[in-house]
Design a protein around this motif. Structure first.
Motif: not given
Length: 227
Positions: A3, A6, A10, A20
């Motif tokens: 996470s 991620l 982004k 996503t």
């Protein structure tokens, strides 16, 4: 951990617009790597196992002359990629790369990048833009070295940095020490310093350490054409 990766993906211009679900797949194939100033990131001749994306800090890509002197090819900052051409062509990396400052990079495995190429046309378009921008930079460098004066070379570089910064005020921070910038522009360091002084004496720029204020960009371009 994924996470966190991620979230980092982004924030990058190259991957930030991906859905996503695709970002999550990338995150599973991504590692965060930290380098101290002077650390080697890539050696010439290396076979790349993935794409390097700069999150923070600065890198330099350079080659070495037979006598050991360095010629800086490019200075890379946040959001830029390193080694993408060698990765896609599956050829040895043609330069050396090292950290100009403490730097954080993302390393994304080649298999994951190949999957994006097959299934994410928006990524392919953005990657083509990155490659085209790098090629245009190389072509401008060749033209500058063969046709432009030292003054034109420096002014063009400053104006490009100003445009890339996206700031409303015409000022930029040099991306590296003057010695590195001089190598990037194919100048001797003392020549670069003298050219900066000439521009300052003409009232066209103001130097504040590594900060360069372009006092009159329009006149600066005219001054370049006249010389």
């Amino acid at each position: 951990m994924e996470s966190h990766l991620l979230t980092l993906l982004k924030r990058t211009p190259l991957f930030g617009d991906l859905p996503t679900a695709q970002l999550a797949q990338l995150a599973a194939a991504t590692a965060e790597r930290r380098y101290a100033r002077g650390d080697v990131v890539l050696e010439k001749g290396a076979r790349l196992t993935g794409l390097h994306v700069v999150l923070s800090g600065k890198l330099k890509e350079f080659c070495r002359a037979p006598g050991g002197e360095e010629k800086v090819i490019e200075i890379l900052g946040a959001g830029q990629t390193c080694g993408e051409a060698a990765l896609f062509l599956d050829t040895p990396y043609p330069f050396h790369a090292s950290a100009l400052s403490n730097a954080v990079l993302l390393h994304i495995e080649k298999q994951a990048i190949d999957g994006l190429v097959e299934g994410a046309p928006e990524f392919v378009i953005r990657m083509l833009q990155v490659l085209a921008e790098r090629q245009n930079t190389s072509l401008r460098d060749i033209e500058a070295y063969s046709r432009s004066s030292l003054l034109q070379r420096l002014v063009t570089y400053l104006l490009e940095l100003c445009r890339a910064s996206g700031e409303e005020t015409p000022s930029i921070t040099l991306p590296a020490m003057k010695q590195v910038v001089a190598s990037r522009l194919n100048m001797a360091p003392e020549v670069l310093s003298r050219t900066f002084r000439d521009l300052a004496d003409a009232g066209l720029i103001e130097m504040r350490g590594k900060r360069v204020i372009l006092l009159d960009p329009v006149r600066l371009r005219e001054f370049t054409r006249q010389n």
